[in-house]
Structure formats: structure tokens, C-alpha cells
Design an enzyme around this catalytic site. Structure first.
Site, PDB file in Angstrom:
ATOM      1  N   HIS A 119     -21.281  40.792 -63.103  1.00  0.00           N
ATOM      2  CA  HIS A 119     -20.513  40.631 -64.115  1.00  0.00           C
ATOM      3  C   HIS A 119     -20.379  41.888 -65.365  1.00  0.00           C
ATOM      4  O   HIS A 119     -21.259  42.458 -65.393  1.00  0.00           O
ATOM      5  CB  HIS A 119     -20.011  39.461 -64.100  1.00  0.00           C
ATOM      6  CG  HIS A 119     -21.045  39.134 -65.024  1.00  0.00           C
ATOM      7  ND1 HIS A 119     -21.760  38.706 -66.107  1.00  0.00           N
ATOM      8  CD2 HIS A 119     -21.880  37.681 -64.812  1.00  0.00           C
ATOM      9  CE1 HIS A 119     -22.405  38.159 -66.210  1.00  0.00           C
ATOM     10  NE2 HIS A 119     -22.628  37.048 -65.162  1.00  0.00           N
ATOM     11  N   HIS A 128     -23.606  41.364 -67.156  1.00  0.00           N
ATOM     12  CA  HIS A 128     -24.869  42.449 -67.424  1.00  0.00           C
ATOM     13  C   HIS A 128     -24.468  44.058 -67.522  1.00  0.00           C
ATOM     14  O   HIS A 128     -25.021  44.609 -67.893  1.00  0.00           O
ATOM     15  CB  HIS A 128     -25.170  42.617 -65.626  1.00  0.00           C
ATOM     16  CG  HIS A 128     -25.371  40.624 -65.201  1.00  0.00           C
ATOM     17  ND1 HIS A 128     -24.170  39.811 -64.017  1.00  0.00           N
ATOM     18  CD2 HIS A 128     -26.150  39.736 -65.036  1.00  0.00           C
ATOM     19  CE1 HIS A 128     -25.005  39.297 -64.076  1.00  0.00           C
ATOM     20  NE2 HIS A 128     -25.707  38.885 -64.445  1.00  0.00           N
ATOM     21  N   CYS A 152     -35.962  23.325 -65.763  1.00  0.00           N
ATOM     22  CA  CYS A 152     -34.318  23.618 -65.331  1.00  0.00           C
ATOM     23  C   CYS A 152     -35.171  24.736 -64.255  1.00  0.00           C
ATOM     24  O   CYS A 152     -35.559  25.713 -64.590  1.00  0.00           O
ATOM     25  CB  CYS A 152     -33.600  24.051 -66.152  1.00  0.00           C
ATOM     26  SG  CYS A 152     -31.961  25.084 -65.506  1.00  0.00           S
ATOM     27  N   HIS A 169     -28.661  25.325 -70.231  1.00  0.00           N
ATOM     28  CA  HIS A 169     -27.421  25.173 -68.939  1.00  0.00           C
ATOM     29  C   HIS A 169     -26.729  24.160 -69.231  1.00  0.00           C
ATOM     30  O   HIS A 169     -25.160  23.449 -68.140  1.00  0.00           O
ATOM     31  CB  HIS A 169     -28.153  25.477 -68.083  1.00  0.00           C
ATOM     32  CG  HIS A 169     -28.409  26.657 -67.411  1.00  0.00           C
ATOM     33  ND1 HIS A 169     -29.663  27.217 -67.661  1.00  0.00           N
ATOM     34  CD2 HIS A 169     -27.608  27.732 -67.131  1.00  0.00           C
ATOM     35  CE1 HIS A 169     -29.816  28.575 -67.300  1.00  0.00           C
ATOM     36  NE2 HIS A 169     -28.390  28.954 -67.094  1.00  0.00           N
ATOM     37  N   CYS A 176     -32.930  27.673 -65.319  1.00  0.00           N
ATOM     38  CA  CYS A 176     -33.838  29.065 -66.263  1.00  0.00           C
ATOM     39  C   CYS A 176     -34.965  29.602 -65.765  1.00  0.00           C
ATOM     40  O   CYS A 176     -36.087  30.398 -66.286  1.00  0.00           O
ATOM     41  CB  CYS A 176     -34.440  28.573 -67.533  1.00  0.00           C
ATOM     42  SG  CYS A 176     -32.984  27.654 -68.607  1.00  0.00           S
ATOM     43  N   LYS A 225     -20.745  31.605 -62.973  1.00  0.00           N
ATOM     44  CA  LYS A 225     -20.306  30.773 -61.528  1.00  0.00           C
ATOM     45  C   LYS A 225     -19.108  29.790 -61.905  1.00  0.00           C
ATOM     46  O   LYS A 225     -18.691  29.704 -61.776  1.00  0.00           O
ATOM     47  CB  LYS A 225     -20.747  30.838 -60.998  1.00  0.00           C
ATOM     48  CG  LYS A 225     -20.939  32.622 -59.208  1.00  0.00           C
ATOM     49  CD  LYS A 225     -21.370  31.702 -58.263  1.00  0.00           C
ATOM     50  CE  LYS A 225     -23.133  32.217 -59.034  1.00  0.00           C
ATOM     51  NZ  LYS A 225     -24.057  32.603 -57.340  1.00  0.00           N
ATOM     52  N   LYS A 280     -19.936  31.693 -72.052  1.00  0.00           N
ATOM     53  CA  LYS A 280     -20.629  32.632 -72.296  1.00  0.00           C
ATOM     54  C   LYS A 280     -20.346  32.609 -70.210  1.00  0.00           C
ATOM     55  O   LYS A 280     -19.664  31.233 -70.112  1.00  0.00           O
ATOM     56  CB  LYS A 280     -22.330  31.400 -71.861  1.00  0.00           C
ATOM     57  CG  LYS A 280     -23.010  33.428 -71.457  1.00  0.00           C
ATOM     58  CD  LYS A 280     -24.633  32.815 -71.353  1.00  0.00           C
ATOM     59  CE  LYS A 280     -25.701  33.529 -70.856  1.00  0.00           C
ATOM     60  NZ  LYS A 280     -26.522  33.038 -70.293  1.00  0.00           N
ATOM     61  N   CYS A 284     -30.787  20.901 -69.528  1.00  0.00           N
ATOM     62  CA  CYS A 284     -31.009  21.426 -69.971  1.00  0.00           C
ATOM     63  C   CYS A 284     -30.141  21.688 -70.989  1.00  0.00           C
ATOM     64  O   CYS A 284     -29.319  21.987 -71.561  1.00  0.00           O
ATOM     65  CB  CYS A 284     -30.992  22.581 -68.672  1.00  0.00           C
ATOM     66  SG  CYS A 284     -31.272  24.622 -68.785  1.00  0.00           S
TER      67      CYS A 284
HETATM   68  N1  MSP Z   1     -34.308  37.937 -64.385  1.00  0.00           N
HETATM   69  C1  MSP Z   1     -33.715  37.469 -66.241  1.00  0.00           C
HETATM   70  C2  MSP Z   1     -34.493  38.739 -66.471  1.00  0.00           C
HETATM   71  C3  MSP Z   1     -35.745  39.023 -66.528  1.00  0.00           C
HETATM   72  S1  MSP Z   1     -36.064  40.421 -67.808  1.00  0.00           S
HETATM   73  C4  MSP Z   1     -37.879  40.478 -67.498  1.00  0.00           C
HETATM   74  C5  MSP Z   1     -32.796  37.287 -66.110  1.00  0.00           C
HETATM   75  N2  MSP Z   1     -31.742  37.657 -65.663  1.00  0.00           N
HETATM   76  S2  MSP Z   1     -30.073  37.368 -65.358  1.00  0.00           S
HETATM   77  O1  MSP Z   1     -29.365  38.030 -64.573  1.00  0.00           O
HETATM   78  O2  MSP Z   1     -29.509  36.056 -65.772  1.00  0.00           O
HETATM   79  O3  MSP Z   1     -29.660  37.983 -66.976  1.00  0.00           O
HETATM   80  C6  MSP Z   1     -30.259  39.493 -67.829  1.00  0.00           C
HETATM   81  C7  MSP Z   1     -29.950  39.459 -68.471  1.00  0.00           C
HETATM   82  O4  MSP Z   1     -28.598  39.810 -68.814  1.00  0.00           O
HETATM   83  C8  MSP Z   1     -30.023  38.774 -70.130  1.00  0.00           C
HETATM   84  O5  MSP Z   1     -30.113  39.314 -71.368  1.00  0.00           O
HETATM   85  C9  MSP Z   1     -28.750  37.814 -70.082  1.00  0.00           C
HETATM   86  O6  MSP Z   1     -28.837  37.736 -71.760  1.00  0.00           O
HETATM   87  C10 MSP Z   1     -27.766  38.755 -69.769  1.00  0.00           C
HETATM   88  N3  MSP Z   1     -26.445  38.141 -69.621  1.00  0.00           N
HETATM   89  C11 MSP Z   1     -25.846  38.111 -69.317  1.00  0.00           C
HETATM   90  N4  MSP Z   1     -24.777  37.344 -69.015  1.00  0.00           N
HETATM   91  C12 MSP Z   1     -24.442  37.691 -70.200  1.00  0.00           C
HETATM   92  C13 MSP Z   1     -23.639  37.730 -71.191  1.00  0.00           C
HETATM   93  N5  MSP Z   1     -22.353  37.249 -70.828  1.00  0.00           N
HETATM   94  N6  MSP Z   1     -23.272  38.446 -72.128  1.00  0.00           N
HETATM   95  C14 MSP Z   1     -24.392  39.193 -72.934  1.00  0.00           C
HETATM   96  N7  MSP Z   1     -25.250  39.011 -72.302  1.00  0.00           N
HETATM   97  C15 MSP Z   1     -25.735  38.434 -70.583  1.00  0.00           C
HETATM   98  O7  MSP Z   1     -32.886  36.898 -67.252  1.00  0.00           O
END
Ligand code: MSP
Length: 538
Positions: A46, A49, A154, A176, A157, A327, A324, A173
Site C-alpha cells: 500500500h 510501503h 504479539c 496493534h 509484531c 487491513k 495508520k 499489544c
Molecule cells: N518486516 C518488517 C521489517 C523488517 S526490516 C529488517 C516490517 N514490515 S512491514 O511491512 O510491516 O513494514 C515495513 C515498513 O513499512 C516499516 O518501516 C513501516 O513503518 C512501513 N510502513 C507500513 N505502513 C506504513 C505507513 N502507513 N506509513 C509509513 N510507513 C509505513 O515491519
């Protein structure tokens, strides 16, 4: 060769010579290694990411412009209970779940013109080797111990919480808000507690390692509270990398995941390559994973006798409706819906560069920022359609009507020359400080000043001649410089601007700072109007 041709590619010439005959070194003077977090494969990509990935991409592109040898890494995090459970719910194997979702990330990065040099998947054999080598080293150094563990966990997490944290949040959590589960198992522990002092010393010696300042203080706060040993293995699941000295255990997903940053540059396989890139890395990460990156990761590396990362850049959340994205909240927005438009959602098609610009320009790097569709529309129309798009189309129109379609050269003593210099300095300083929004704001000042310059002189009202040529030459030179400076944000449209003003090659192939010098647009090139670069959207 004409002075104006030096340092850039034109329709008929290429040179790596900078103005004044100074040659530009072909050997990079510096290296730049940038990473995004690797994304979990339980969820499809999304805009949260995309936010991190577009910033990393623009940084990599900026450093390539500087002539630095650049390595840009992203990828997917594929092990752990969370993935195992989602796969079971979808009725597929964890590997299938990982294959499918990892592919979705790759597709979306392709759509968004992400120029990553590697895409790592934690289920690859190269990663298993590297994780086992790192953890074995930490074990050999005496920092890993087997103990029995029980506590609140969790799954989202993939983390244990202390009883105190659990109580404070009513058994839920802290991140979450979902109920914590009670887990009990034999675990290998990493003696993190022994790293409180070394970490404090490392922070002291490297005051800029964690950016911005507020996030550094947050990390220091966690360390100063005193660190407890952490569990790094599981026997309750099999979807992970086996502990090499006790294969009944798999590594807890976070220790597996963090290691991706060194797997990709050859840790445990190619020491020479590893030495080339480490530790000059710039990690980008969201604030939710600060503890893992700014406390656990440097401690693990210290325990293995490896230097901690050069820089950790922590950003806030991209919120939707103040929340934030998730899903369960049904507030996720997907990149393709904004790039290509989505009638059902009432979204216009912003194009790839329109999308990239929004996420680089809108929020300062660091604090949380709220995504607003209306805000995106306003910014697109103001900055891209009106400012940049209009500058190009006005200049091309007047060059066609007053100069027979051939762009004149700029004046060396143009009043815009000084602005261009200041803009370059501000833009460069902002990219160096990982502040894309500030960098683009600085670059856009040059566009605005060029538009004002045109409005002040109104070449469209003048008869063809030197006065018209002077104003248009200056505006073309601004377009050339802007095409280079904005290319990290707008790779496709700046390549198009470059071509329409008659230059060959691409803006992105130029080298800074030489390419930002005033006066390099040679003149005498055919300027093409073409369709609107950024059609106005409503
Ligand atoms: N897999 C772990 C990261 C491991 S790195 C060695 C993880 N994955 S994640 O897919 O949940 O999130 C990855 C990154 O995307 C995180 O930095 C997280 O903050 C970022 N984001 C996910 N949703 C986000 C927003 N809504 N806003 C900004 N960043 C976001 O955590």
C-alpha cells in the site's frame, strides 16, 4: 568544442569534461548504500510501503547523479508465525504465500519506477547462509545462551512483551491493540543486557547515526532504561531459518530479517564485497521498527565484531484519516489506484511521477503525515501542472512562434544564474540531510522564478530578436537544470523535458555538481512542444 556543450550530452556530442576543462572522474569518489525495510508478505503493498520505497529510490537516484557508486536494496520478509498463519488461512503453503506476495511487491516497484539494484527475499539460500554465519559468530563470541521463556506475545509484531507492558495495555499489544497470547518455550537468548554500555558509547561517538534528533533521543531512552536479554529462537514454529548449532530451533523472524542488510552485500560469502559496502549504509525505516533497528541491530553487529550501520533514518507514519493504514481498518490505499486512477474510488490518474512527487514532497521526513486525496490533487495541479508543466509548454510555444522552433542559448549574466546556484546548494544540502520534501521545495523555487521572469518580460508580446532570445534561452537553461535536479523525483517526465528541449541522452545521466552550472544549454537545438506533461486534474 563550444563551451556550452561541455559537461552535457547534446544532439551530437558527449563528454565527461566539466566546464573549464576539469575532467569528471569516472571512478566514483564515494559509495552510497541505501535500504528500505523488507516488507512482510502477509499484506499487499500500500502507499505506506511505497512512501519509504520512493524516498529510498529518490535518494539512490540523487547519489547516482553525484557520480557515487550506489547500491539500493529492498525486498521481502518472508518467515515467521504471522506469514505461517496467513498462509494457513489462505489454504496455501507459507512458501506459496511468500512467492505470491513478494511478486506483488516487485510488480508495484516496477510500476513506480523503483531503481533497486537488488531485491532480497529471506527465503533465498544466500540469506540462510548469511543469517547462520552472523548468529554463529555471535554464539562463538559468547553472547547467546539457552533458557526457558514464557511471556505475552504479539503475533502481528512477532515480538514478546514484558508483563509490565502487557498490564499497562490491558493485556493487549501496545502497537496493534489486539490481545497478547501467552507463549512458553525453550529459547536461545541474545545477551542484549551486556550491550547497554557499548551502545551508549556508540551513540555518543556517532551523534548523527540516528536521524532525526527526536528519534535518536527515543532510541537512547530505550537503551538508558537498561536492556534485557532477548529471545532469538523458536521451537514452536518451523517456518524459519534453522539455528545452525541446534536445528530443532529456528531464528526468530526479526534476527533473520535484520540480517538481510548484510546478506545482500555478501556477508559470510564474499568478504571483499562486504567490506566495500559496509558500514556506509543508510537504513530507512518507520518509527514502529525503531527499537529493532536502533537498539537490537547495532547490538547484534557489535556482538559479532561488525561495525554498526552508518545511518538510521527514521520516519513517521503516513496516516489516512488520521489513522495508520491497516487491513482491518479498511483504510489502505494502493499505489496503482492513484497512478492509473480508479473510477469507483473517484481517483484521478496522477501518473507515476505524479505519485512519486506527492510522497516525496508532501510530508517532511520524520513526523507523521496525513495523506489527503484533495491535498494531492491541489499539489499536483499547482506544482506539476501549473509550475513545471506550464513552464515547459509556454517556452516551447514561444520558441515555436518567435524562434522558428530552435531554442536560443542562455545569457551568462542572467539574473536567474544566481538563483540557480542557490537552488542547487539548497537542493543538494536537503538531499544530503534525507529531506526530500525540502529538496523539492528548493528546486521548485527555480521553476517559480523562471515563470516570474517570463511574466515580467512577456516574450510572447515582443518581436523576434535578441530580447526574446535572451528570455527564452534563460528559461530553457532553467528547464535543463530543473530536469537534472528533479530527476530523482520525476524520472520519466524529466527525461521527456530533456528531449523536448533538444538534448540527447537523459537528465539522469548527467553528473552533479557540474550539470547544475549555469550556461550549459547550448542553444541551436530543436524544441518540441508535445502534449501536456502533467494534464490538469479535477
Ligand atoms: N518486516 C518488517 C521489517 C523488517 S526490516 C529488517 C516490517 N514490515 S512491514 O511491512 O510491516 O513494514 C515495513 C515498513 O513499512 C516499516 O518501516 C513501516 O513503518 C512501513 N510502513 C507500513 N505502513 C506504513 C505507513 N502507513 N506509513 C509509513 N510507513 C509505513 O515491519
Amino acid at each position: 568544442m563550444n563551451d556550452h556543450l561541455q559537461g552535457i550530452q547534446t544532439g551530437d556530442a558527449t563528454t565527461t569534461e566539466a566546464p573549464g576543462g576539469v575532467s569528471v572522474p569516472d571512478v566514483p569518489s564515494q559509495r552510497f548504500y541505501v535500504t528500505t525495510p523488507i516488507y512482510y508478505v502477509n499484506d499487499i503493498p500500500h502507499i505506506g510501503h511505497a512512501y519509504t520505497t520512493v524516498i529510498a529510490d529518490a535518494l539512490a537516484r540523487w547519489h547516482r547523479l553525484l557520480g557515487e557508486e550506489t547500491f539500493f536494496l529492498t525486498g521481502t520478509d518472508e518467515h515467521g508465525l504471522k506469514i505461517q498463519r496467513v498462509a494457513a488461512a489462505n489454504g496455501i503453503s507459507p512458501q506459496e504465500q511468500a512467492d505470491r506476495t513478494s511478486e506483488r511487491f516487485r510488480e508495484v516497484w516496477k510500476l513506480l519506477d523503483i531503481s533497486n539494484d537488488d531485491f532480497i527475499r529471506t527465503t533465498e539460500p544466500r540469506h540462510t547462509r548469511s543469517v547462520q554465519a552472523l548468529l554463529q559468530q555471535i554464539h562463538d563470541n559468547g553472547y547467546i545462551q539457552k533458557r526457558r521463556y514464557s511471556g505475552p506475545y504479539c503475533v502481528a509484531c512477532e515480538a514478546y512483551y514484558s508483563d509490565a507492558e502487557s498490564q499497562e495495555h490491558g493485556g493487549n499489544c501496545p502497537v496493534h491493540g489486539t490481545p497478547l497470547e501467552h507463549f512458553e518455550e525453550d529459547n536461545y537468548f541474545f545477551k542484549l543486557s551486556e550491550f547497554t554500555q557499548p551502545l551508549l558509547e556508540w551513540y555518543e561517538a556517532n551523534p548523527h547515526a540516528v536521524q532525526p534528533e527526536g528519534k535518536r533521543n527515543e532510541a537512547l531512552g530505550l537503551i538508558r532504561q537498561g536492556l534485557e536479554d532477548i529471545s532469538i529462537s523458536r521451537t514452536s514454529i518451523s517456518w524459519g531459518i534453522p539455528v545452525p548449532w541446534d536445528p530443532g530451533h529456528v531464528f526468530y523472524v526479526w534476527y533473520d530479517a535484520l540480517t538481510n542488510y548484510i546478506t545482500a552485500i555478501g556477508y559470510g560469502a564474499d568478504p571483499e564485497r562486504f567490506e566495500t559496502w559496509w558500514p556506509s549504509v543508510h537504513h530507512l525505516l518507520g518509527k514502529d521498527i525503531l527499537r529493532f533497528h536502533c537498539v537490537y541491530w547495532p547490538a547484534m553487529l557489535l556482538a559479532a565484531g561488525v561495525e554498526p550501520p552508518h545511518q538510521l533514518n527514521v520516519h513517521g507514519y503516513l496516516l489516512v484519516g488520521g489513522k495508520k493504514m491497516s487491513k482491518t481498518r479498511l483504510n489502505q490505499i494502493f499505489p496503482a489506484d492513484l497512478v492509473n486512477g480508479n473510477e469507483k474510488l473517484g481517483f484521478a490518474a496522477f501518473g507515476v511521477d505524479g505519485f512519486r512527487y506527492q510522497f516525496l514532497r508532501d510530508n517532511p521526513f520524520g513526523p507523521d503525515g496525513d495523506f489527503s486525496y484533495e491535498g494531492m490533487l491541489t499539489r499536483y495541479n499547482a506544482d506539476l501542472a501549473n509550475n513545471l508543466g506550464n513552464l515547459l509548454s509556454r517556452v516551447a510555444t514561444v520558441v515555436a512562434s518567435k524562434c522558428g522552433g530552435i531554442g536560443p542559448a542562455p545569457q551568462i549574466a542572467s539574473p536567474l544564474a544566481q538563483v540557480a546556484k542557490e537552488v542547487y546548494d539548497e537542493t543538494a544540502a536537503a538531499w544530503a540531510a534525507t529531506a526530500p520534501s525540502r529538496a523539492l521545495e528548493a528546486t521548485w523555487r527555480l521553476i517559480r522564478e523562471a515563470n516570474s521572469h517570463l511574466e515580467a518580460h512577456e516574450p510572447w508580446k515582443l518581436d523576434p530578436g535578441p530580447a526574446v532570445d535572451a528570455v527564452l534561452g534563460d528559461a530553457l537553461e532553467v528547464l535543463r537544470i530543473v530536469a537534472v535536479l528533479a530527476s530523482p523525483a520525476l524520472p520519466t517526465t524529466t527525461a521527456e523535458i530533456w528531449q523536448r528541449i533538444g538534448l540527447s541522452g537523459t537528465a539522469a545521466e548527467q553528473r552533479l555538481p557540474e550539470a547544475a552550472s549555469w550556461g550549459l544549454y547550448p542553444g541551436g537545438l530543436r524544441v518540441t512542444k508535445g502534449a501536456a506533461l502533467f494534464p490538469r486534474l479535477s
